[in-house]
Scaffold this motif. Structure first.
Motif, PDB file in Angstrom:
ATOM      1  N   PRO A 130       0.804  -1.230   0.000  1.00  0.00           N
ATOM      2  CA  PRO A 130       0.000   0.000   0.000  1.00  0.00           C
ATOM      3  C   PRO A 130       0.833   1.274   0.000  1.00  0.00           C
ATOM      4  O   PRO A 130       0.465   2.257  -0.649  1.00  0.00           O
ATOM      5  CB  PRO A 130      -0.818  -0.134   1.297  1.00  0.00           C
ATOM      6  N   VAL A 131       1.969   1.258   0.706  1.00  0.00           N
ATOM      7  CA  VAL A 131       2.837   2.436   0.718  1.00  0.00           C
ATOM      8  C   VAL A 131       3.466   2.644  -0.658  1.00  0.00           C
ATOM      9  O   VAL A 131       3.562   3.763  -1.166  1.00  0.00           O
ATOM     10  CB  VAL A 131       3.925   2.291   1.796  1.00  0.00           C
ATOM     11  N   ILE A 132       3.889   1.552  -1.286  1.00  0.00           N
ATOM     12  CA  ILE A 132       4.521   1.627  -2.603  1.00  0.00           C
ATOM     13  C   ILE A 132       3.561   2.209  -3.635  1.00  0.00           C
ATOM     14  O   ILE A 132       3.925   3.100  -4.417  1.00  0.00           O
ATOM     15  CB  ILE A 132       5.026   0.238  -3.040  1.00  0.00           C
ATOM     16  N   THR A 133       2.320   1.716  -3.643  1.00  0.00           N
ATOM     17  CA  THR A 133       1.353   2.238  -4.613  1.00  0.00           C
ATOM     18  C   THR A 133       1.022   3.693  -4.328  1.00  0.00           C
ATOM     19  O   THR A 133       0.805   4.483  -5.261  1.00  0.00           O
ATOM     20  CB  THR A 133       0.067   1.395  -4.616  1.00  0.00           C
ATOM     21  N   GLY A 134       0.994   4.076  -3.050  1.00  0.00           N
ATOM     22  CA  GLY A 134       0.751   5.473  -2.714  1.00  0.00           C
ATOM     23  C   GLY A 134       1.860   6.381  -3.218  1.00  0.00           C
ATOM     24  O   GLY A 134       1.594   7.467  -3.747  1.00  0.00           O
ATOM     25  N   ASN A 169       1.585   6.744  -7.047  1.00  0.00           N
ATOM     26  CA  ASN A 169       0.558   7.729  -7.386  1.00  0.00           C
ATOM     27  C   ASN A 169       1.078   9.144  -7.206  1.00  0.00           C
ATOM     28  O   ASN A 169       0.835  10.019  -8.042  1.00  0.00           O
ATOM     29  CB  ASN A 169      -0.685   7.510  -6.519  1.00  0.00           C
ATOM     30  N   GLN A 170       1.806   9.363  -6.104  1.00  0.00           N
ATOM     31  CA  GLN A 170       2.335  10.694  -5.836  1.00  0.00           C
ATOM     32  C   GLN A 170       3.350  11.108  -6.897  1.00  0.00           C
ATOM     33  O   GLN A 170       3.348  12.251  -7.362  1.00  0.00           O
ATOM     34  CB  GLN A 170       2.973  10.742  -4.448  1.00  0.00           C
ATOM     35  N   MET A 171       4.202  10.178  -7.306  1.00  0.00           N
ATOM     36  CA  MET A 171       5.201  10.486  -8.326  1.00  0.00           C
ATOM     37  C   MET A 171       4.537  10.822  -9.666  1.00  0.00           C
ATOM     38  O   MET A 171       5.001  11.696 -10.408  1.00  0.00           O
ATOM     39  CB  MET A 171       6.163   9.313  -8.487  1.00  0.00           C
ATOM     40  N   PHE A 172       3.455  10.136  -9.985  1.00  0.00           N
ATOM     41  CA  PHE A 172       2.738  10.402 -11.239  1.00  0.00           C
ATOM     42  C   PHE A 172       1.998  11.739 -11.174  1.00  0.00           C
ATOM     43  O   PHE A 172       2.092  12.566 -12.083  1.00  0.00           O
ATOM     44  CB  PHE A 172       1.748   9.269 -11.511  1.00  0.00           C
ATOM     45  N   VAL A 173       1.282  11.963 -10.080  1.00  0.00           N
ATOM     46  CA  VAL A 173       0.413  13.132  -9.970  1.00  0.00           C
ATOM     47  C   VAL A 173       1.200  14.411  -9.695  1.00  0.00           C
ATOM     48  O   VAL A 173       0.915  15.464 -10.278  1.00  0.00           O
ATOM     49  CB  VAL A 173      -0.646  12.909  -8.868  1.00  0.00           C
ATOM     50  N   GLU A 174       2.203  14.343  -8.836  1.00  0.00           N
ATOM     51  CA  GLU A 174       2.856  15.553  -8.327  1.00  0.00           C
ATOM     52  C   GLU A 174       4.134  15.931  -9.070  1.00  0.00           C
ATOM     53  O   GLU A 174       4.807  16.875  -8.669  1.00  0.00           O
ATOM     54  CB  GLU A 174       3.169  15.391  -6.831  1.00  0.00           C
ATOM     55  N   THR A 175       4.472  15.211 -10.124  1.00  0.00           N
ATOM     56  CA  THR A 175       5.666  15.576 -10.895  1.00  0.00           C
ATOM     57  C   THR A 175       5.337  16.671 -11.897  1.00  0.00           C
ATOM     58  O   THR A 175       4.278  16.646 -12.545  1.00  0.00           O
ATOM     59  CB  THR A 175       6.231  14.342 -11.625  1.00  0.00           C
ATOM     60  N   THR A 200       1.843  -9.313 -11.890  1.00  0.00           N
ATOM     61  CA  THR A 200       0.448  -8.889 -11.982  1.00  0.00           C
ATOM     62  C   THR A 200      -0.050  -8.334 -10.649  1.00  0.00           C
ATOM     63  O   THR A 200      -1.230  -8.450 -10.320  1.00  0.00           O
ATOM     64  CB  THR A 200      -0.437 -10.084 -12.399  1.00  0.00           C
ATOM     65  N   GLY A 201       0.845  -7.730  -9.883  1.00  0.00           N
ATOM     66  CA  GLY A 201       0.509  -7.274  -8.541  1.00  0.00           C
ATOM     67  C   GLY A 201       0.019  -5.843  -8.473  1.00  0.00           C
ATOM     68  O   GLY A 201      -0.543  -5.295  -9.428  1.00  0.00           O
ATOM     69  N   ASP A 202       0.284  -5.207  -7.319  1.00  0.00           N
ATOM     70  CA  ASP A 202      -0.285  -3.899  -7.009  1.00  0.00           C
ATOM     71  C   ASP A 202       0.062  -2.822  -8.030  1.00  0.00           C
ATOM     72  O   ASP A 202      -0.803  -2.052  -8.453  1.00  0.00           O
ATOM     73  CB  ASP A 202       0.198  -3.438  -5.619  1.00  0.00           C
ATOM     74  N   ILE A 203       1.340  -2.755  -8.430  1.00  0.00           N
ATOM     75  CA  ILE A 203       1.759  -1.688  -9.334  1.00  0.00           C
ATOM     76  C   ILE A 203       1.087  -1.835 -10.687  1.00  0.00           C
ATOM     77  O   ILE A 203       0.577  -0.862 -11.265  1.00  0.00           O
ATOM     78  CB  ILE A 203       3.292  -1.675  -9.496  1.00  0.00           C
ATOM     79  N   ALA A 204       1.075  -3.055 -11.227  1.00  0.00           N
ATOM     80  CA  ALA A 204       0.434  -3.285 -12.527  1.00  0.00           C
ATOM     81  C   ALA A 204      -1.041  -2.921 -12.471  1.00  0.00           C
ATOM     82  O   ALA A 204      -1.575  -2.276 -13.390  1.00  0.00           O
ATOM     83  CB  ALA A 204       0.619  -4.738 -12.951  1.00  0.00           C
ATOM     84  N   LEU A 205      -1.716  -3.307 -11.398  1.00  0.00           N
ATOM     85  CA  LEU A 205      -3.135  -2.976 -11.251  1.00  0.00           C
ATOM     86  C   LEU A 205      -3.342  -1.469 -11.147  1.00  0.00           C
ATOM     87  O   LEU A 205      -4.252  -0.915 -11.766  1.00  0.00           O
ATOM     88  CB  LEU A 205      -3.700  -3.673 -10.012  1.00  0.00           C
ATOM     89  N   THR A 206      -2.505  -0.810 -10.358  1.00  0.00           N
ATOM     90  CA  THR A 206      -2.636   0.640 -10.192  1.00  0.00           C
ATOM     91  C   THR A 206      -2.483   1.357 -11.515  1.00  0.00           C
ATOM     92  O   THR A 206      -3.295   2.219 -11.882  1.00  0.00           O
ATOM     93  CB  THR A 206      -1.591   1.159  -9.189  1.00  0.00           C
ATOM     94  N   VAL A 207      -1.429   1.035 -12.261  1.00  0.00           N
ATOM     95  CA  VAL A 207      -1.166   1.712 -13.530  1.00  0.00           C
ATOM     96  C   VAL A 207      -2.283   1.433 -14.534  1.00  0.00           C
ATOM     97  O   VAL A 207      -2.804   2.347 -15.196  1.00  0.00           O
ATOM     98  CB  VAL A 207       0.198   1.287 -14.104  1.00  0.00           C
ATOM     99  N   MET A 208      -2.671   0.170 -14.675  1.00  0.00           N
ATOM    100  CA  MET A 208      -3.660  -0.187 -15.689  1.00  0.00           C
ATOM    101  C   MET A 208      -5.063   0.295 -15.360  1.00  0.00           C
ATOM    102  O   MET A 208      -5.827   0.671 -16.250  1.00  0.00           O
ATOM    103  CB  MET A 208      -3.670  -1.708 -15.890  1.00  0.00           C
ATOM    104  N   GLN A 209      -5.424   0.298 -14.072  1.00  0.00           N
ATOM    105  CA  GLN A 209      -6.786   0.648 -13.690  1.00  0.00           C
ATOM    106  C   GLN A 209      -6.962   2.127 -13.365  1.00  0.00           C
ATOM    107  O   GLN A 209      -8.033   2.683 -13.617  1.00  0.00           O
ATOM    108  CB  GLN A 209      -7.227  -0.190 -12.480  1.00  0.00           C
ATOM    109  N   GLU A 210      -5.924   2.779 -12.826  1.00  0.00           N
ATOM    110  CA  GLU A 210      -6.097   4.137 -12.325  1.00  0.00           C
ATOM    111  C   GLU A 210      -5.463   5.209 -13.199  1.00  0.00           C
ATOM    112  O   GLU A 210      -5.901   6.361 -13.172  1.00  0.00           O
ATOM    113  CB  GLU A 210      -5.549   4.229 -10.897  1.00  0.00           C
TER     114      GLU A 210
END
Length: 280
Positions: A132-136, A139-145, A161-171
């Protein structure tokens, strides 16, 4: 909320008009506009995703596009090494309400790069965080850069196929993804899992790059298949994807990487231009 006109997912999220409506669940950068977001993915580690990302970014910049790279491998980042900027650091700008903005590092050819290795004091400092910290942080690096105006943002993703892949593909508003593999049945089987995942989520797949497909004989220039007797076309057929191209095991590129000169090596190499310049 973001502008539908600049969203790569326009027309697929149920939004219309000049502003995305509440049915759009995508996350957008706060600073800048990005026309196309390309994920570079693989189910297997060590196949050369970062190398392919660096080659693509360099080739796109060579064509005159404005390019950025997001190193989404938070625990194993390597993009700064490819571009020879591992001794530099991104600027962290404090803002109001305890918010920050990241100013990325620019390469010699103007590619904007953000990576965890550009945000830590030294590049070999480990990141010991749970999912959860890694995905957070991602997100911050993508949004706040502070991306500015980009034609392409390439996201170098960790394997699996874990958290990062899901975050990038879905969000994230990803336009499409490029798959990286190597010509081995075991690798193809693992990569297939991620291909199926992307298809289930509804992400467009551009095709597959077969990396380390062969070496060139120094005496006769014949292609020697090191890992498999099967062709790259056969492995791509198994994945159900078009073959973008195959890359050799290249010790000259490896030496350029070690010397922080990979960006210039790729820029001046016709092999990479022929494969990647036709993509976009």
């Amino acid at each position: 909320m973001g502008s539908c006109d600049t969203c790569p997912s326009k027309g697929t999220c149920g939004s219309s008009g000049s502003e995305c409506n509440s049915t759009c669940s995508k996350t957008f950068p706060r600073y800048g506009k990005i026309k196309n977001i390309i994920g570079v993915i693989s189910g297997k580690g060590g196949v050369g995703k970062s190398t392919v990302t660096g080659i693509m970014a360099t080739t796109l910049a060579k064509k005159g596009y404005k390019v950025g790279v997001l190193d989404a491998d938070i625990t194993g980042p390597s993009m700064p090494r490819f571009f020879g900027i591992n001794d530099k650091r991104a600027m962290i700008i404090p803002l109001e309400n305890e918010m920050v903005r990241f100013d990325p590092v620019e390469t010699n050819n103007g590619i904007k790069v953000i990576s965890m290795n550009l945000l830590t004091a030294v590049e070999d400092q480990p990141v010991i965080w749970r999912g959860p910290v890694i995905t957070g942080v991602l997100n911050q690096m993508f949004v706040e850069t502070n991306w500015g105006e980009l034609d392409y943002l390439l996201i170098d993703m960790p394997p699996g196929t874990g958290d990062i892949a899901l975050t990038v593909m879905q969000e994230f508003p990803v336009s499409e993804v490029i798959v990286v593999s190597t010509p081995q049945d075991m690798v193809s089987m693992i990569v297939k899992k991620l291909v199926i995942m992307a298809e289930k989520i509804g992400i467009k797949i551009k095709g597959v790059v077969e990396n380390m497909a062969y070496i060139n004989c120094p005496d006769c220039d014949k292609k020697i298949r090191v890992f498999s007797k099967k062709s790259s076309e056969e492995h791509a057929e198994y994945l159900g994807l078009p073959l973008i191209g195959e890359l050799p095991i290249n010790t000259d590129l490896t030496e350029a990487l070690e010397n922080g000169k990979a960006e210039e090596y790729v820029k001046d190499n016709d092999l990479y231009s022929l494969i990647f310049e036709a993509l976009y």
